[in-house]
Design a protein around this motif. Structure first.
Motif, PDB file in Angstrom:
ATOM      1  N   PHE A 469       0.837  -1.191   0.000  1.00  0.00           N
ATOM      2  CA  PHE A 469       0.000   0.000   0.000  1.00  0.00           C
ATOM      3  C   PHE A 469       0.879   1.251   0.000  1.00  0.00           C
ATOM      4  O   PHE A 469       1.800   1.377   0.817  1.00  0.00           O
ATOM      5  CB  PHE A 469      -0.904   0.019   1.232  1.00  0.00           C
ATOM      6  N   LEU A 470       0.575   2.177  -0.897  1.00  0.00           N
ATOM      7  CA  LEU A 470       1.328   3.422  -0.994  1.00  0.00           C
ATOM      8  C   LEU A 470       0.877   4.376   0.108  1.00  0.00           C
ATOM      9  O   LEU A 470      -0.320   4.637   0.267  1.00  0.00           O
ATOM     10  CB  LEU A 470       1.102   4.043  -2.371  1.00  0.00           C
ATOM     11  N   VAL A 471       1.830   4.887   0.865  1.00  0.00           N
ATOM     12  CA  VAL A 471       1.524   5.837   1.945  1.00  0.00           C
ATOM     13  C   VAL A 471       2.485   7.015   1.866  1.00  0.00           C
ATOM     14  O   VAL A 471       3.561   6.929   1.270  1.00  0.00           O
ATOM     15  CB  VAL A 471       1.641   5.198   3.353  1.00  0.00           C
ATOM     16  N   ILE A 472       2.074   8.125   2.467  1.00  0.00           N
ATOM     17  CA  ILE A 472       2.975   9.261   2.667  1.00  0.00           C
ATOM     18  C   ILE A 472       3.091   9.457   4.173  1.00  0.00           C
ATOM     19  O   ILE A 472       2.083   9.617   4.867  1.00  0.00           O
ATOM     20  CB  ILE A 472       2.461  10.516   1.950  1.00  0.00           C
ATOM     21  N   LYS A 473       4.319   9.431   4.670  1.00  0.00           N
ATOM     22  CA  LYS A 473       4.549   9.255   6.103  1.00  0.00           C
ATOM     23  C   LYS A 473       4.583  10.554   6.899  1.00  0.00           C
ATOM     24  O   LYS A 473       4.519  10.528   8.119  1.00  0.00           O
ATOM     25  CB  LYS A 473       5.856   8.479   6.308  1.00  0.00           C
ATOM     26  N   ARG A 474       4.710  11.688   6.222  1.00  0.00           N
ATOM     27  CA  ARG A 474       4.697  12.972   6.924  1.00  0.00           C
ATOM     28  C   ARG A 474       3.723  13.908   6.229  1.00  0.00           C
ATOM     29  O   ARG A 474       3.547  13.841   5.009  1.00  0.00           O
ATOM     30  CB  ARG A 474       6.084  13.597   6.949  1.00  0.00           C
ATOM     31  N   PRO A 475       3.086  14.806   6.973  1.00  0.00           N
ATOM     32  CA  PRO A 475       2.176  15.766   6.341  1.00  0.00           C
ATOM     33  C   PRO A 475       2.938  16.669   5.375  1.00  0.00           C
ATOM     34  O   PRO A 475       4.143  16.876   5.523  1.00  0.00           O
ATOM     35  CB  PRO A 475       1.617  16.563   7.524  1.00  0.00           C
ATOM     36  N   PHE A 476       2.221  17.187   4.377  1.00  0.00           N
ATOM     37  CA  PHE A 476       2.825  18.080   3.389  1.00  0.00           C
ATOM     38  C   PHE A 476       1.841  19.218   3.123  1.00  0.00           C
ATOM     39  O   PHE A 476       0.629  19.065   3.316  1.00  0.00           O
ATOM     40  CB  PHE A 476       3.175  17.312   2.111  1.00  0.00           C
ATOM     41  N   PRO A 477       2.315  20.373   2.677  1.00  0.00           N
ATOM     42  CA  PRO A 477       1.455  21.562   2.657  1.00  0.00           C
ATOM     43  C   PRO A 477       0.189  21.449   1.827  1.00  0.00           C
ATOM     44  O   PRO A 477      -0.850  21.995   2.205  1.00  0.00           O
ATOM     45  CB  PRO A 477       2.382  22.647   2.087  1.00  0.00           C
ATOM     46  N   SER A 478       0.227  20.769   0.675  1.00  0.00           N
ATOM     47  CA  SER A 478      -0.926  20.791  -0.234  1.00  0.00           C
ATOM     48  C   SER A 478      -1.945  19.689   0.036  1.00  0.00           C
ATOM     49  O   SER A 478      -2.885  19.526  -0.742  1.00  0.00           O
ATOM     50  CB  SER A 478      -0.445  20.698  -1.687  1.00  0.00           C
ATOM     51  N   GLN A 479      -1.796  18.934   1.127  1.00  0.00           N
ATOM     52  CA  GLN A 479      -2.699  17.807   1.321  1.00  0.00           C
ATOM     53  C   GLN A 479      -4.082  18.251   1.789  1.00  0.00           C
ATOM     54  O   GLN A 479      -4.268  19.341   2.337  1.00  0.00           O
ATOM     55  CB  GLN A 479      -2.115  16.820   2.325  1.00  0.00           C
TER      56      GLN A 479
END
Length: 655
Positions: A469-479
């Protein structure tokens, strides 16, 4: 969890040319790695510096990231700015006379608007909104054809702090009604009609139908742009007002409303697994930073570029790379009202030649359709102005990638295969064209500052070569900040407890190769479980499309009492749709082909032929409908957004 099996092998590599690398905004792999290291070493400092450099602030921020209430992250939370100011006003001293938009209508008529002219039109429309009582925080639904006016409407809302919700002009009255009700919109902006492929689209009539269906009591006024000139339909006095009457005599300056960085810019509804649309809510500052940064990095923006993103403003791509990103960097962009096959399949190539387009960004579905309709057509046009190509919306199969590279780009243009979503607001994984060597079918590496990973069901990273499963592990500005009026659904859908509520779960399956390149294998619900093996549908589709007979393919699963799931392929051939013995022979040949390309496990159990696939008017394949057809279920969901509803019966009857 058994990891998802990756069966696609692609070994071709296309490094950036020296000429492109030397002029690129991010030049060379070392420069890319340096940016990644900066982000890893000082995450907040990295994003804070970009926000200060790329955005014009009315009140500077002092805090970059507030993580105290995950997953409701706040970026630049004490800063103030205005998105329309960032797209228009700040360019005027130097770029007043630069072309902002070149608009080509369905019939080929061209209109050109400078930054100064666009500024005046946005200000007049914003003043018109204010005269109707629209203020900061009010919701405005925009149901428009592709046009300069659609961009003006979006920018006008942003200018006064109103929250727009654009609804794709192909959606039905029921879909429009649902979105109006959920957003509690005070105003609807539409056109009397749209024009696509020589046909009129009854937009105002659809709005009337939606409002008459009930539940839309929040709507006070309907603003109507007169796009098509013919007899006008029903008109409700006191509610409906013509666009030209609204802006007549309004001042050509409108002081921007300064908003908090975290104030919502827009709500955009996207499909949900329950069938109920999800109102994705984006912030002002973080969203705009993502759009600007990717214009500079992914598209390697240069002031002389003619930028063309073919997406409709009804989708996130049309928000980020039509309405906001290009204007925020001061670009000249092309906007197109029509369809790529009208009046013939050479329309895209003719427009690139005529307008000297340098950057061309479109969907793999459009590319495959154009291959089927005229694979040799690009050679008949002068496409030498192109310097960069891009794809968006779904993974591109390697054979279509290579055709795009050779036939459209002449073998000289890098291709940025961009992975991102409505919810991410801007690109997440994509090659930087002057730095990263590309592989056909791979979106390659995450952007600097984007911490992407592939994990199993328990949240543990999987080894290279294995899918998960693809995840992004830290918040990012455009989310995405939340789902409109549904924070619990937001947490459950995107930040599940299995990942401690902190990883953003993209809903896509993917794997990484030995070089760390990401390969998207399809949606999690498009993963097939065949005899205990989990196979990504995209890989089987790519194998089918690699066959010289096949123009396009979509693969779904249906329950099988022995194997768990069986594979059903819907195939569009480059030639006529076959029947009888011919069809059976081609089916047998295609099954053997997939077996030799991937393995016997991936052979489709069933292959159905159609003249085309069921797609929305934006070119997205409606896989839910294909799953229903494969299972023999009655189709009960709304099919009004389909470009070709009649194809459903053809596929149901197919051998």
């Amino acid at each position: 969890m058994s990891s998802i099996d990756s069966v696609l092998t692609e070994t071709r590599v296309f490094p950036p040319s020296d000429a492109f690398r030397l002029q690129a905004n991010v030049s060379g792999l070392e420069a890319y790695h340096t940016l990644c290291e900066q982000a890893n070493n000082d995450y907040e400092g990295f994003w804070g510096q970009l926000a200060r450099e790329q955005l014009s602030w009315h009140k500077p921020f002092t805090q970059v990231l507030d993580e105290r209430n995950p997953p409701f992250y706040r970026w630049f939370g004490d800063g103030e700015l205005n998105v329309s100011y960032n797209c228009l006003d700040r360019h005027l001293p130097l770029l007043a006379n630069k072309l902002a938009i070149i608009f080509e209508s369905d019939n080929g008529t061209v209109t050109r608007v400078t930054y100064a002219e666009l500024y005046r039109r946005v200000c007049q429309f914003a003043n018109g909104l204010k005269s109707l009582g629209i203020t900061k925080g009010d919701r405005v639904v925009i149901y428009m054809p592709m046009s300069i006016e659609a961009v003006v409407a979006m920018q006008g809302c942003a200018r006064i702090g109103a929250i727009h919700s654009v609804v794709f002009g192909g959606f039905s009255s029921k879909s429009l009604q649902e979105r109006i009700i959920d957003a509690k919109a005070r105003l609807v902006v539409t056109a009397n009609e749209g024009v696509r492929g020589g046909k009129l689209v009854p937009l105002k009539a659809t709005v009337d139908e939606a409002l008459a269906a009930g539940g839309c009591d929040s709507v006070e006024r309907v603003v109507v742009y007169k796009r098509a000139v013919h007899e006008d339909g029903p008109w409700q006095i006191g509610r409906d007002i013509w666009w030209h009457d609204l802006v007549k005599g309004k001042p050509e300056h409108c002081e921007p409303t300064w908003v908090n960085a975290e104030d919502p810019l827009f709500i955009l509804y996207t499909s949900g697994s329950t069938g109920k649309p999800k109102g994705v809510q984006h912030s002002s500052a973080g969203y705009l930073l993502g759009a600007i940064n990717t214009m500079r990095w992914t598209f390697d923006y240069k002031p002389a570029d003619i930028f063309w993103c073919t997406a409709d403003v009804g989708w996130i791509t049309g928000h980020s790379y039509v309405a906001y990103g290009p204007l925020a960097v001061g670009a000249t962009q092309l906007i197109f009202e029509g369809v790529p096959t009208y009046p013939d399949a050479g329309r895209f190539w003719q427009m690139i030649e005529q307008h000297k387009v340098t950057t061309f960004y479109t969907a793999p579905t459009a590319i495959r359709s154009l291959i089927k309709l005229g694979g040799d057509l690009p050679a008949q046009y002068d496409l030498s102005s192109l310097r960069l190509l891009g794809t968006v919306g779904e993974p591109i199969n390697p054979e279509a990638w290579v055709w795009y590279h050779e036939k459209v780009g002449g073998g000289r243009c890098p291709i940025v295969d961009t992975w991102w979503q409505t919810e991410t607001g801007s690109h997440m994984i994509t090659p930087l064209p002057g730095a990263v060597a590309t592989k056909p079918g791979s979106c390659t590496l995450p952007l600097p500052g984007i911490q992407a990973d592939i994990v199993d069901e328990a949240g543990f990273p999987v080894e290279n070569g294995k899918g998960g499963f693809l995840v992004i592990k830290r918040p990012f500005p455009s989310q995405v900040r939340t789902l409109w009026n549904d924070p619990e659904r937001f947490k459950k859908a995107y930040f599940p407890e299995e990942y401690n509520g902190k990883y953003y779960l993209a809903g896509d399956s993917a794997h990484r190769d030995e070089q760390g390149y990401f390969w998207i294998m399809g949606r999690i619900d498009d993963v097939l479980n065949v005899s205990g093996h989990r196979l990504g549908t995209m890989e089987i589709e790519s194998a089918l499309v690699a066959n010289p007979l096949v123009a396009e393919a979509a693969v779904v699963g249906k329950p099988h009492e022995i194997k768990g799931e069986s594979i059903v392929a819907f195939v569009v051939l480059k030639g006529p749709r076959p029947s009888g013995d011919e069809a059976r022979q081609i089916i047998a040949n295609l099954r053997e082909w997939v077996g030799s390309e991937i393995g016997a496990l991936a052979k489709p159990d069933e292959i159905r032929f159609g003249d085309n696939l069921p797609k929305t008017r934006s070119g997205k394949i409606m896989r839910r409908l294909l799953r229903a057809i494969a299972k023999g279920e009655e189709i009960t969901q709304d099919v009004s957004t389909l470009e070709n509803p009649a194809i459903l019966q053809q596929l149901q009857e197919s051998v």
